[in-house]
Scaffold this motif. Structure first.
Motif, PDB file in Angstrom:
ATOM      1  N   ASP A  59       0.935  -1.142   0.314  1.00 44.79           N
ATOM      2  CA  ASP A  59       0.162   0.247   0.136  1.00 44.79           C
ATOM      3  C   ASP A  59       0.489   1.076  -0.072  1.00 44.79           C
ATOM      4  OD1 ASP A  59      -1.619   1.777   0.163  1.00 44.79           O
ATOM      5  OD2 ASP A  59      -3.058   1.102   1.919  1.00 44.79           O
ATOM      6  N   PRO A  60       1.302   1.964  -0.935  1.00 43.27           N
ATOM      7  CA  PRO A  60       1.340   3.199  -1.192  1.00 43.27           C
ATOM      8  C   PRO A  60       1.198   4.205  -0.006  1.00 43.27           C
ATOM      9  CG  PRO A  60       0.700   2.831  -3.711  1.00 43.27           C
ATOM     10  CD  PRO A  60       0.415   1.896  -2.153  1.00 43.27           C
TER      11      PRO A  60
ATOM     12  N   SER B 239      10.609   1.014  -7.532  1.00 40.18           N
ATOM     13  CA  SER B 239       9.274   0.431  -6.622  1.00 40.18           C
ATOM     14  C   SER B 239       7.950   0.284  -7.186  1.00 40.18           C
ATOM     15  CB  SER B 239       8.915   1.903  -5.676  1.00 40.18           C
ATOM     16  OG  SER B 239       8.307   2.905  -6.489  1.00 40.18           O
ATOM     17  N   VAL B 240       7.624  -1.341  -6.800  1.00 42.57           N
ATOM     18  CA  VAL B 240       6.135  -1.748  -7.292  1.00 42.57           C
ATOM     19  C   VAL B 240       5.161  -1.626  -6.353  1.00 42.57           C
ATOM     20  CG1 VAL B 240       5.812  -3.408  -8.801  1.00 42.57           C
ATOM     21  CG2 VAL B 240       7.339  -2.549  -9.420  1.00 42.57           C
ATOM     22  N   ALA B 241       3.925  -1.247  -6.411  1.00 46.96           N
ATOM     23  CA  ALA B 241       3.612  -1.131  -5.149  1.00 46.96           C
ATOM     24  C   ALA B 241       1.378  -1.435  -5.348  1.00 46.96           C
ATOM     25  CB  ALA B 241       3.363   0.270  -5.109  1.00 46.96           C
ATOM     26  N   LEU B 242       0.933  -2.052  -5.144  1.00 41.50           N
ATOM     27  CA  LEU B 242      -0.722  -2.446  -5.818  1.00 41.50           C
ATOM     28  C   LEU B 242      -0.939  -1.413  -4.651  1.00 41.50           C
ATOM     29  CD1 LEU B 242      -0.756  -6.027  -3.852  1.00 41.50           C
ATOM     30  CD2 LEU B 242      -0.017  -5.362  -6.042  1.00 41.50           C
ATOM     31  N   CYS B 243      -1.954  -0.777  -5.605  1.00 44.74           N
ATOM     32  CA  CYS B 243      -2.558   0.829  -5.983  1.00 44.74           C
ATOM     33  C   CYS B 243      -4.002   0.294  -5.546  1.00 44.74           C
ATOM     34  CB  CYS B 243      -1.755   1.567  -6.627  1.00 44.74           C
ATOM     35  SG  CYS B 243       0.154   1.394  -6.650  1.00 44.74           S
TER      36      CYS B 243
ATOM     37  N   THR C   4      -7.706   2.998  -6.382  1.00 49.18           N
ATOM     38  CA  THR C   4      -8.356   4.070  -6.562  1.00 49.18           C
ATOM     39  C   THR C   4      -7.992   5.266  -5.925  1.00 49.18           C
ATOM     40  OG1 THR C   4     -10.552   3.726  -5.808  1.00 49.18           O
ATOM     41  CG2 THR C   4     -10.067   3.047  -7.900  1.00 49.18           C
ATOM     42  N   ASP C   5      -7.335   5.043  -4.541  1.00 47.63           N
ATOM     43  CA  ASP C   5      -7.160   6.847  -4.144  1.00 47.63           C
ATOM     44  C   ASP C   5      -5.608   6.511  -3.467  1.00 47.63           C
ATOM     45  OD1 ASP C   5      -7.497   4.536  -2.466  1.00 47.63           O
ATOM     46  OD2 ASP C   5      -8.495   5.692  -0.882  1.00 47.63           O
ATOM     47  N   SER C   6      -5.110   5.839  -3.991  1.00 45.47           N
ATOM     48  CA  SER C   6      -3.151   5.467  -3.797  1.00 45.47           C
ATOM     49  C   SER C   6      -2.588   6.642  -4.475  1.00 45.47           C
ATOM     50  CB  SER C   6      -2.999   4.412  -3.474  1.00 45.47           C
ATOM     51  OG  SER C   6      -4.029   3.343  -3.581  1.00 45.47           O
ATOM     52  N   PRO C   7      -1.960   7.566  -3.357  1.00 49.34           N
ATOM     53  CA  PRO C   7      -1.143   8.271  -4.206  1.00 49.34           C
ATOM     54  C   PRO C   7       0.410   7.118  -4.886  1.00 49.34           C
ATOM     55  CG  PRO C   7      -0.977   8.536  -1.370  1.00 49.34           C
ATOM     56  CD  PRO C   7      -1.550   6.863  -2.280  1.00 49.34           C
ATOM     57  N   LEU C   8       1.063   8.049  -6.558  1.00 47.81           N
ATOM     58  CA  LEU C   8       1.797   7.540  -7.117  1.00 47.81           C
ATOM     59  C   LEU C   8       2.755   7.996  -7.243  1.00 47.81           C
ATOM     60  CD1 LEU C   8      -0.687   6.490 -10.283  1.00 47.81           C
ATOM     61  CD2 LEU C   8       0.053   4.860  -8.082  1.00 47.81           C
ATOM     62  N   LEU C   9       3.063   8.170  -5.658  1.00 46.05           N
ATOM     63  CA  LEU C   9       4.677   9.643  -5.172  1.00 46.05           C
ATOM     64  C   LEU C   9       5.509   8.577  -5.237  1.00 46.05           C
ATOM     65  CD1 LEU C   9       5.704  12.738  -5.203  1.00 46.05           C
ATOM     66  CD2 LEU C   9       5.360  12.195  -3.354  1.00 46.05           C
ATOM     67  N   HIS C  10       6.326   8.456  -5.918  1.00 42.43           N
ATOM     68  CA  HIS C  10       8.001   7.783  -5.841  1.00 42.43           C
ATOM     69  C   HIS C  10       7.432   5.753  -6.592  1.00 42.43           C
ATOM     70  CE1 HIS C  10       9.101  11.026  -4.359  1.00 42.43           C
ATOM     71  NE2 HIS C  10       8.452  10.504  -2.820  1.00 42.43           N
ATOM     72  N   VAL C  11       6.042   5.538  -7.211  1.00 42.67           N
ATOM     73  CA  VAL C  11       5.713   5.210  -7.864  1.00 42.67           C
ATOM     74  C   VAL C  11       6.229   4.510  -9.290  1.00 42.67           C
ATOM     75  CG1 VAL C  11       4.556   2.554  -8.186  1.00 42.67           C
ATOM     76  CG2 VAL C  11       4.131   4.437  -5.906  1.00 42.67           C
ATOM     77  N   ASP C  12       7.022   3.657  -8.993  1.00 42.98           N
ATOM     78  CA  ASP C  12       7.492   3.371 -10.899  1.00 42.98           C
ATOM     79  C   ASP C  12       6.486   2.791 -12.012  1.00 42.98           C
ATOM     80  OD1 ASP C  12       9.724   4.826 -10.845  1.00 42.98           O
ATOM     81  OD2 ASP C  12      11.209   3.444  -9.578  1.00 42.98           O
ATOM     82  N   ILE C  13       5.891   1.272 -11.270  1.00 46.84           N
ATOM     83  CA  ILE C  13       5.227   0.352 -11.698  1.00 46.84           C
ATOM     84  C   ILE C  13       3.987   0.405 -10.713  1.00 46.84           C
ATOM     85  CG2 ILE C  13       4.541  -2.084 -12.334  1.00 46.84           C
ATOM     86  CD1 ILE C  13       7.553  -1.909 -13.262  1.00 46.84           C
TER      87      ILE C  13
END
Length: 376
Positions: free
Chosen positions: A218-219, A236-240, A242-251
């Motif tokens: 969780d980001p 970084s890879v993250a399970l995102c 709909t309300d997750s921020p994508l800051l510093h997330v590559d995939i």
């Protein structure tokens, strides 16, 4: 004077008039009168070609009438067809090899685990991964893009030569068991629970590590490892959600990262795809590891399972005894067996009492019994 007259052909009176400059300029108005022949020649009409050009411009008006089909852009023209834009090539999953397409069984598992269910809030950066919005305000995630991102993340994982350089983090309790199982399957390092700040940046720390790839559940909850990974240039890879921020997330893998079944299924699919790409597991044969092992279990459910396993033999024996009945007596059981424990037995052992045994609690043992020597 005679010579002058002979040369000029004029008299003295004419000479006097010529001698006066003011009178000599008088012929100018006479020239204005001489312009009258120009009227007869009508030179002004000779300059008339300018208006004639205007008349010749009438064909331009006719061309303008022929040019009316330019309004065909509005749908009124018949002769001129509107210009069609160049077709845009859209890459779809069907254009990839068949082995990379999602199977129907995988899609059914995603739907059963509610991987496509989002929240009422929508992050702007997560809008491309949303399929539509329900009437109650809940956003629906496009699981087709979820499958594409799983394949992309699996290729990023396989690109790391040493699997131990991959760190999987989950501060959410629902993802801790899945993280441990996933790390065991691919050989990565798992951090379940609280992440110690400075793990990626403080070299003095005992648990300092320098991973090459970071995977978070969780980001929003795992913001600390994501921030430290950005400091040291770790992808970084993250399970995102709909309300997750994508800051510093590559995939970003769009899915429901708040449900225990969805989190377990995502890590199970990702681990299986990694094993497929490494060649450890064939795509023709199903994986023998059940997805249930990646699901989070409540403490009450775990205790109930442990008790059922410890008392499994006794419970099975009791069930079998209840099914015997009076007519199904197994071998080795006395003939006086009855279902009613209060009924006295009438078998071989009926009426047999131990020699010297007391008949009640308030009576002393009979002399000559098993403890006769002790009382003698």
């Amino acid at each position: 004077m005679s010579q002058f007259q002979s040369k000029s052909g004029k008299g003295a009176s004419d000479f006097k008039s010529v001698g006066k400059p003011a009178k000599a300029a008088a012929p100018a108005p006479s020239k204005g009168k001489d312009v009258k022949p120009a009227k007869d020649a009508k030179p002004a009409k000779a300059a008339a070609p300018a208006p004639s050009k205007a008349k010749d411009a009438k064909p331009a008006k006719a061309a303008g009438k022929d040019f009316k089909p330019a309004k065909a852009g509005k749908g009124k023209g018949k002769d001129v067809k509107p210009a069609t834009p160049a077709p845009v090539k859209v890459v779809r999953a069907s254009q990839f090899p068949a082995v990379l397409n999602a199977q129907e069984d995988d899609m059914q598992k995603m739907l059963a685990c509610q991987t496509h269910i989002g929240t009422r809030n929508l992050e702007v950066s997560m809008e491309p991964y949303v399929w539509k919005r329900r009437s109650d305000g809940v956003h629906i995630i496009n699981i087709g893009k979820t499958w594409e991102k799983i394949q992309l993340a699996a290729r990023a994982i396989v690109a790391v030569e040493n699997p131990s350089d991959i760190v999987v983090v989950s501060a959410r309790p629902y993802g801790q068991r899945a993280v441990l199982k996933f790390a065991t399957a691919i050989g990565a390092h798992a951090i379940s629970g609280r992440f110690t700040p400075g793990t990626f940046t403080n070299q003095i720390q005992a648990k300092f590590m320098e991973p090459r790839l970071l995977i978070v559940t969780d980001p929003r909850l795992d913001h600390q490892p994501l921030r430290e990974a950005s400091y040291v240039n770790i992808p970084s890879v993250a399970l995102c959600h709909t309300d997750s921020p994508l800051l510093h997330v590559d995939i970003a893998i769009p899915c429901n990262n708040k449900a225990k079944h969805s989190i377990g299924l995502m890590y199970w699919l990702l681990a299986r795809e990694v094993l497929h790409l490494r060649g450890t597991l064939s795509r023709a044969t199903p994986w023998d590891v059940m997805v249930d092992l990646y699901f989070y279990r409540e403490e009450s459910d775990r205790q109930a399972e442990d008790q059922a396993q410890s008392f499994g033999g006794q419970v099975e024996g009791a069930q079998d005894a209840g099914e015997w009945g009076a007519n199904n007596v197994p071998e080795g059981v006395a003939a006086g067996y009855t279902d009613n424990w209060g009924t006295p037995s009438t078998g071989e052992w009926a009426g047999e009492t131990g020699e010297g045994a007391p008949t009640g609690w308030d009576q002393t043992p009979v002399q000559g019994g098993w403890d006769a020597e002790a009382t003698a």
